[in-house]
Design an enzyme around this catalytic site. Structure first.
Site, PDB file in Angstrom:
ATOM      1  N   PHE A 241       0.916  -1.389  -0.079  1.00  0.00           N
ATOM      2  CA  PHE A 241       0.015  -0.050  -0.028  1.00  0.00           C
ATOM      3  C   PHE A 241       0.731   1.201   0.030  1.00  0.00           C
ATOM      4  CE2 PHE A 241      -2.135  -3.379   2.601  1.00  0.00           C
ATOM      5  CZ  PHE A 241      -2.889  -3.848   1.691  1.00  0.00           C
ATOM      6  N   ARG A 641     -10.117  -0.254 -19.503  1.00  0.00           N
ATOM      7  CA  ARG A 641     -10.254  -1.674 -19.600  1.00  0.00           C
ATOM      8  C   ARG A 641      -9.893  -2.400 -18.389  1.00  0.00           C
ATOM      9  NH1 ARG A 641     -10.328  -4.739 -24.318  1.00  0.00           N
ATOM     10  NH2 ARG A 641      -9.153  -3.260 -25.561  1.00  0.00           N
ATOM     11  N   ASN A 644      -8.629  -8.477 -15.793  1.00  0.00           N
ATOM     12  CA  ASN A 644      -8.996  -9.474 -14.959  1.00  0.00           C
ATOM     13  C   ASN A 644     -10.230  -9.136 -13.978  1.00  0.00           C
ATOM     14  OD1 ASN A 644      -9.363 -11.621 -12.965  1.00  0.00           O
ATOM     15  ND2 ASN A 644      -7.320 -12.362 -13.565  1.00  0.00           N
ATOM     16  N   LYS A 646     -11.995 -10.511 -11.865  1.00  0.00           N
ATOM     17  CA  LYS A 646     -11.786 -11.062 -10.341  1.00  0.00           C
ATOM     18  C   LYS A 646     -11.045 -10.245  -9.483  1.00  0.00           C
ATOM     19  CE  LYS A 646     -12.078 -15.890  -9.345  1.00  0.00           C
ATOM     20  NZ  LYS A 646     -11.207 -17.266  -9.095  1.00  0.00           N
ATOM     21  N   THR A 647      -9.680 -10.433  -9.894  1.00  0.00           N
ATOM     22  CA  THR A 647      -8.503  -9.410  -9.218  1.00  0.00           C
ATOM     23  C   THR A 647      -8.722  -8.303  -9.406  1.00  0.00           C
ATOM     24  OG1 THR A 647      -7.075  -9.293 -11.121  1.00  0.00           O
ATOM     25  CG2 THR A 647      -6.632 -11.173  -9.526  1.00  0.00           C
ATOM     26  N   GLN A 651      -9.151  -5.937  -5.806  1.00  0.00           N
ATOM     27  CA  GLN A 651      -8.451  -4.591  -5.485  1.00  0.00           C
ATOM     28  C   GLN A 651      -9.506  -3.574  -5.255  1.00  0.00           C
ATOM     29  OE1 GLN A 651      -5.089  -3.181  -5.868  1.00  0.00           O
ATOM     30  NE2 GLN A 651      -4.976  -5.164  -5.246  1.00  0.00           N
ATOM     31  N   GLY A 716      -5.707   0.483  -8.748  1.00  0.00           N
ATOM     32  CA  GLY A 716      -5.472   0.046  -7.308  1.00  0.00           C
ATOM     33  C   GLY A 716      -5.623   1.005  -6.431  1.00  0.00           C
ATOM     34  N   GLU A 717      -5.879   2.386  -6.579  1.00  0.00           N
ATOM     35  CA  GLU A 717      -5.992   3.411  -5.532  1.00  0.00           C
ATOM     36  C   GLU A 717      -7.336   4.009  -5.797  1.00  0.00           C
ATOM     37  OE1 GLU A 717      -1.746   5.327  -4.769  1.00  0.00           O
ATOM     38  OE2 GLU A 717      -1.981   4.771  -7.067  1.00  0.00           O
TER      39      GLU A 717
END
Ligand SMILES: Cc1cc2nc3c(=O)[nH]c(=O)nc-3n(C[C@H](O)[C@H](O)[C@H](O)COP(=O)(O)OP(=O)(O)OC[C@H]3O[C@@H](n4cnc5c(N)ncnc54)[C@H](O)[C@@H]3O)c2cc1C
Lengths: 750, 330
Positions: A241, A641, A644, A646-647, A651, A716-717
């Protein structure tokens, strides 16, 4: 595409689930010794005496290293964006090469022993005395002494468009509000850990890091050896993080301990040591003022912040960034200022700046909406800019209103009674809140090599990082689809400074960064394969043009003609063929950096790129005790886009949970008398537990950004942004109370 | 952690003999002691594992009470049929504490003797009279949001963190102690001591005594009882304020009232003042509120914990109301 856009299982899932994935503190070495840190107990001062007598007598102790006996190291380089290898410096203190103490908790000795228990026991027995010097440690008390923050290459701290104060004063409707957010810590499940050994002047380091290249460069500088002598290995990181971006004391001191003892040494920080030696997020004091016409259109937007750095270092957050991009205010002013404390440098933490800045901005927009009697979503829609508000740049992509629209429908936003304190379910007051999420899209520079072998397998080598986000899986999917091979034909090597460098896993940029180079390399590779085929007698591809041939089904084909990669290579008498993007030579690195910088700056001039979203939250507040429970959540995101599903969902959910923690519970308590963190443990520092988190629904619009590789915008953020505001807005809707100071604990609602 | 000798006691006489060795400590589930040893706050020379002692029974007593062996794990106690039916407040209090894993380990004896969670007690760099007599108290001028509002002194403002003990206080439980000198039985109310000028003395137990059992009196009123814990997150957090309550109401009049508070003092706080107001009063919102007000008049706030006074009032009122309306249903 076969794999991209699908919920593909993590390629390292089995390794992690079965415990076979090795983390930095899990690499076995014969003759391994264990280290423990001794922390200073004053905020500022000089060490006058260290007595390690008892510690040295502890059975099993190998060495007690203090400033009295530690070998000299080179001082940490001053960080500058002109030389990225300096950016990993976490503080300017030459630990164990000085008798000076610059923060309460600074390591003042390292104990090395045959067992972890002996090391920790001996560390307890080291006696240290200090002369204390006056220290500035109380952030809140220093507000009046804040100094303007300078603009840098990467972030601009001050911007002005028109006369915002005058416009505010003249506005028929306005809010002018003060917000505070506390310091918080990352609390990755894996504490920072390092295993180090020296073979002559060659250093091998297993380190929990999000940047093996920076770590390698930093250690090479500190120990005065060539970069090539240092190898940093970090294939698995148990959460970071941002907290594992820089080189923190533990890493350097483990390498030092290994050098002093001539043995492999492992240091796994205790949770307390993580708090005392690894920075967290800065606290902030913010002002947001908005002026508006009766119809809602904003005439002025002012956002200013006070945050902190340590006198010996610290990351400056772009707290007011959100306010440059969100609303079409006629006049705009953002200003940031800093106070300097005798404290552990604060650092990057998930959405640095935007996470806390969006709390203030998105809370105040909600307040304005109530003042105007407008739906908060409608107010946002009326101020949605066509171009970037500060400078009129074009948005590369922005579906913010679509996010709100889709979210409102799914969440049942229209069905709520808009007035506060109107909905009750037994003892619970029920409220809904909404807020915008926003995070700029970045893309850095990665080197990468590809090898296609005659058996049809592909090896990708790229020094990116996997802290649990799923990058290795995403990159495998893209490789498989681009070269037309099955997913299990792709192997990825990552997390090692000996691999082609990929820079930092930060700023939500890694997937886009690596994808850009990967697509380039795939292109080069297929060009190479095609060239081989064309030259080789008997190949069905002879006489065809490159542009008519596609990579699919494990080879190159035009319509039904073509052949597998294996056949092409074998026919050409080759075992494998390689492609490469970027170079690891000094010149190659330099050109890479220059090429990156120029593209980066040009891109910045042309486009405003970002991920955004809409956060919808429902809370229940106990009418008597003020206990707040989040009962529903929906986040709808525009992240370009999705590679994945799922991941990506995982996230996004993780970010929302972190945001809920920030909204309701998390706070690093620093004693204003001593500068010492008081709750340096997971039993006293509250992160959300399972019972605090309801089912979190996330949706992605999945609309590629035309200016980004494969249309990928980092995710991610963005999902941590807006969360605290959505919670605070929902709490207001439930109770009629505005809480402008995080965390929203029940005492503030009594 | 300091090296220590480790031995397992299989019977009570062995255990109480072993504890007379200087520097010896009993080890129950270890969920508190081992943490404190890791932090160097406890540094025993000898650790006597008592979890194998034959004190893991829950038995009905001839007089209608219940005897709970000191080694009974918290999880088992909370799940026991007789506890859930006769003393629901106790089952609820235990389940409101810690986590499933911790409760599986924690023993009844260890729970009673767990130490405060005051952050300054846990940091050797801080001043703490409880840890080091005469060193001072950093909590008074520092972070004291979760400190005591009752019975604190200028030397210590720490609270006792147990949930279980709050229920035991309301139930007038008896603690049975054994040593080489013999057996003693003490009421749980009063077992934990207020800090005064010697906050290092936390309970009435002597250094050589073993808790062997807790006894609950026959208490028909306890069948209608409940526990309410108010904390900073939904689970896995210590109480800011908690309330254990049992009442009996006949013809709308409160004929028995037992009330204890957690998170407010160095001991589980038996709310005698509130009980006095409730007894003989009509079971109405007004009585509940007056009872809460009466108890809290003696509360003294510090710089950050003043909210506990209002919170305790509201938690008491809410718990009594819930008990009145919903009974023990958790
Ligand atoms: C993260 C965390 C969260 C927690 N949350 C809560 C909570 O919300 N509510 C709550 O009530 N508790 C909570 N606890 C505390 C938990 O309930 C106690 O740790 C537990 O009850 C202690 O029991 P034990 O058997 O493990 O004691 P031990 O750790 O074995 O012993 C504790 C002390 O008692 C002594 N001792 C043990 N048994 C005896 C005996 N029979 N006779 C004499 N001395 C004895 C030991 O020598 C030691 O000094 C939490 C603990 C942790 C670690």
């Amino acid at each position: 595409m076969t794999y991209v856009g699908k919920p593909v299982d993590r390629v390292d899932g089995t390794l992690k689930a079965t415990g076979a994935a090795r983390y930095a503190a899990e690499f076995p070495y014969p003759d391994l010794a264990y280290a423990a840190l001794v922390h200073a107990t004053v905020a500022r001062g000089r060490i006058t005496r260290i007595d390690a007598g008892l510690a040295r007598k502890t059975p099993g102790v190998v060495a007690v290293i203090t400033h009295l006996n530690a070998p000299a190291m080179k001082p940490p380089p001053k960080p500058t964006p002109m030389d990225l290898s300096t950016m990993a410096t976490s503080s300017s203190v030459s630990l164990l090469n000085t008798d000076e103490v610059h923060w309460n908790g600074q390591p003042v000795a390292v104990v090395v022993a045959e067992t972890l228990d002996a090391a920790r026991e001996a560390a307890h027995l080291v006696e240290v005395e200090y002369t204390e010097l006056p220290a500035t440690v109380d952030f809140a008390a220093e507000e009046a002494n804040a100094r303007p923050q300078k603009n840098t290459l990467l972030s601009s701290a001050n911007t002005q468009k028109g006369d915002a104060e005058a416009a505010l004063a003249a506005a028929p409707f306005s809010v002018d509000l003060r917000y505070t957010t506390p310091g918080v810590n990352h609390n990755a499940i894996e504490p920072h850990s390092t295993t180090a050994y020296w073979d002559g002047d060659q250093l091998v380091l297993h380190d929990a890091t999000q940047n093996t290249t920076w770590a390698r460069d930093q250690l090479a500088i500190r120990f005065d050896v060539p970069k090539k002598n240092v190898r940093v290995i970090s294939p698995f990181v148990g959460g970071a993080f941002g907290g594992k971006s820089l080189v923190w004391p533990g890493t350097v001191l483990t390498a030092l301990a290994a050098k002093v003892t001539g043995r492999p040494v492992r240091l796994m920080l205790t949770r307390e040591s993580v708090y005392r030696t690894v920075g967290g997020r800065t606290p902030s004091i913010q002002r947001v003022a908005i002026g508006a016409e009766a119809g809602g259109s904003m005439t002025a937007l002012i956002h200013s912040s006070v945050s902190r750095v340590g006198k010996v270092g610290g990351w400056t957050e772009q707290i007011t960034t959100v306010s440059r991009h969100m609303y079409d205010a006629a006049a705009l002013q953002v200003r940031q200022s800093l106070v300097r404390l005798d404290a552990l440098p604060n650092t990057i933490m998930r959405a640095p700046g935007e996470s806390i800045g969006s709390f203030a901005l998105e809370s105040s927009v909600d307040e304005l909406a109530y003042q105007l009697g407008l739906d908060p979503i409608e107010l946002r829609a009326r101020n949605e800019p066509a171009r970037n508000p500060v400078d009129g740049k074009a948005f590369s992509h922005r579906l913010l209103l679509d996010c709100f629209e889709q979210g409102a429908k799914e969440f049942g936003w229209a069905e709520r009674a808009p007035q506060p304190r109107a909905t009750r379910d037994g003892r619970w007051l029920v409220g809904m809140g909404v807020a915008a999420a926003y995070h700029p899209a970045w893309q850095f520079q990665a080197n990468l090599t590809l090898r296609l072998s005659a058996d049809g397998t592909v090896l990708v080598r790229c020094g990116f990082h996997e802290m649990g986000m799923g990058t290795a899986t995403a990159i495998s999917q893209i490789t498989a689809d681009t070269l037309g091979v099955p997913l299990d034909a792709v192997t990825i090597e990552y997390g090692d400074s000996d691999l082609p460098g990929a820079g930092t896993a930060g700023a939500s940029a890694q997937t886009a960064t690596v994808t850009a180079s990967l697509l380039d390399a795939c292109e080069k590779l297929t060009d190479g394969v095609f060239a081989l085929a064309r030259k080789t007698p008997g190949s069905p591809l002879r006489g065809h043009r490159r542009q008519d041939v596609t990579a699919r089904d494990g080879g190159l084909y035009r319509d039904s003609r073509g052949e597998s990669y294996g056949e092409i290579l074998r026919r050409a008498g080759r075992e494998s063929i390689d492609a490469q993007v970027g170079s690891e030579t000094r010149l190659g690195e330099l050109t890479g950096q220059v090429r990156f910088m120029s593209k980066f700056l040009m891109d910045r001039r042309r486009w405003m790129k970002a991920a955004c979203g809409a956060q919808f939250c429902e809370v229940r507040v106990d009418a008597e005790t003020g206990e707040v429970r989040v009962s529903r959540w929906l986040g709808v995101f525009d992240v370009g886009r999705v590679i994945n599903t799922k991941t990506a969902a995982s996230q996004l959910r993780g970010g929302i949970i972190m945001g809920i923690g920030m909204a309701l519970a998390e706070e690093t308590l620093v004693d204003p008398r001593t500068g010492r963190i008081v709750n340096a443990s997971l039993s006293e520092y509250h992160v959300p537990v399972h019972a605090d988190i309801p089912t979190i629904e996330v949706r992605c619009l999945d609309d590629p950004d035309p200016t980004m590789p494969l249309g990928v915008v980092g995710l991610g953020e963005v999902s941590v942004t807006g969360v605290a505001a959505a919670v605070a807005n929902a709490v207001h809707h439930a109770t009629g109370r505005r809480i402008r100071d995080l965390p929203i604990t029940l005492d503030k609602l009594l | 952690m300091k090296d220590f000798a480790y031995l397992t006691a299989h019977d009570v006489p062995t255990a109480v003999r072993a504890i007379t060795t200087p520097g010896a400590k009993f080890l129950g589930g270890g969920t508190n002691l081992v943490d404190l040893m890791r932090q160097n706050i406890e540094r025993p020379d000898t650790v006597i594992d008592i979890t194998q002692l034959p004190l893991d029974q829950i038995e009905e007593l001839p007089d209608g009470g219940l005897r709970i062996g000191a080694m009974v794990r918290n999880s088992r106690l909370a799940a026991h049929r007789l506890i859930r039916t006769r003393y629901p407040v106790l089952a609820q209090a235990i389940l409101a504490g810690a986590s499933g894993q911790l409760r599986n380990m924690a023993t009844v004896g260890g729970n009673v003797l767990q130490r405060t969670r005051c952050p300054y007690f846990a940091d050797l760099a801080a001043r703490c009279n409880k840890r080091e007599q005469g060193s001072g108290c950093d909590a008074i001028g520092g972070f004291n949001r979760n400190a005591a509002i009752f019975g604190a002194s200028e030397h210590c403002v720490a609270t006792h963190p147990s949930d279980m003990c709050v229920a035991l206080a309301a139930l007038d439980a008896i603690i049975e102690l054994e040593s080489v000198r013999g057996t003693r039985r003490l009421p749980l109310v009063g077992f934990h001591m207020l800090p005064g000028d010697s906050p290092q003395h936390e309970t009435a137990i002597a250094p050589d005594e073993l808790i062997t059992a807790i006894e609950l009196p026959d208490l028909p009123a306890a069948a209608r009882s409940r526990y309410r814990k108010v904390r900073d997150r939904s689970s896995y957090a210590f109480a800011l304020v908690s309330v254990a309550a049992a009442t009996e109401v006949r013809n709308g009049v409160i004929t028995e009232a037992r009330l204890a508070l957690g998170g407010v003092a160095a001991r589980p706080w038996r709310a005698h003042e509130a009980e006095r107001v409730l007894l003989g009063a009509p079971a109405t919102e007004d009585s509940f509120l007056r009872a809460a007000e009466a108890e809290l008049t003696a509360a003294v706030p510090l710089s950050q914990n003043g909210f506990k006074i209002e919170l305790a009032k509201r938690a008491i009122t809410a718990t009594l109301r819930q008990l009145h309306v919903e009974g023990s249903a958790a």
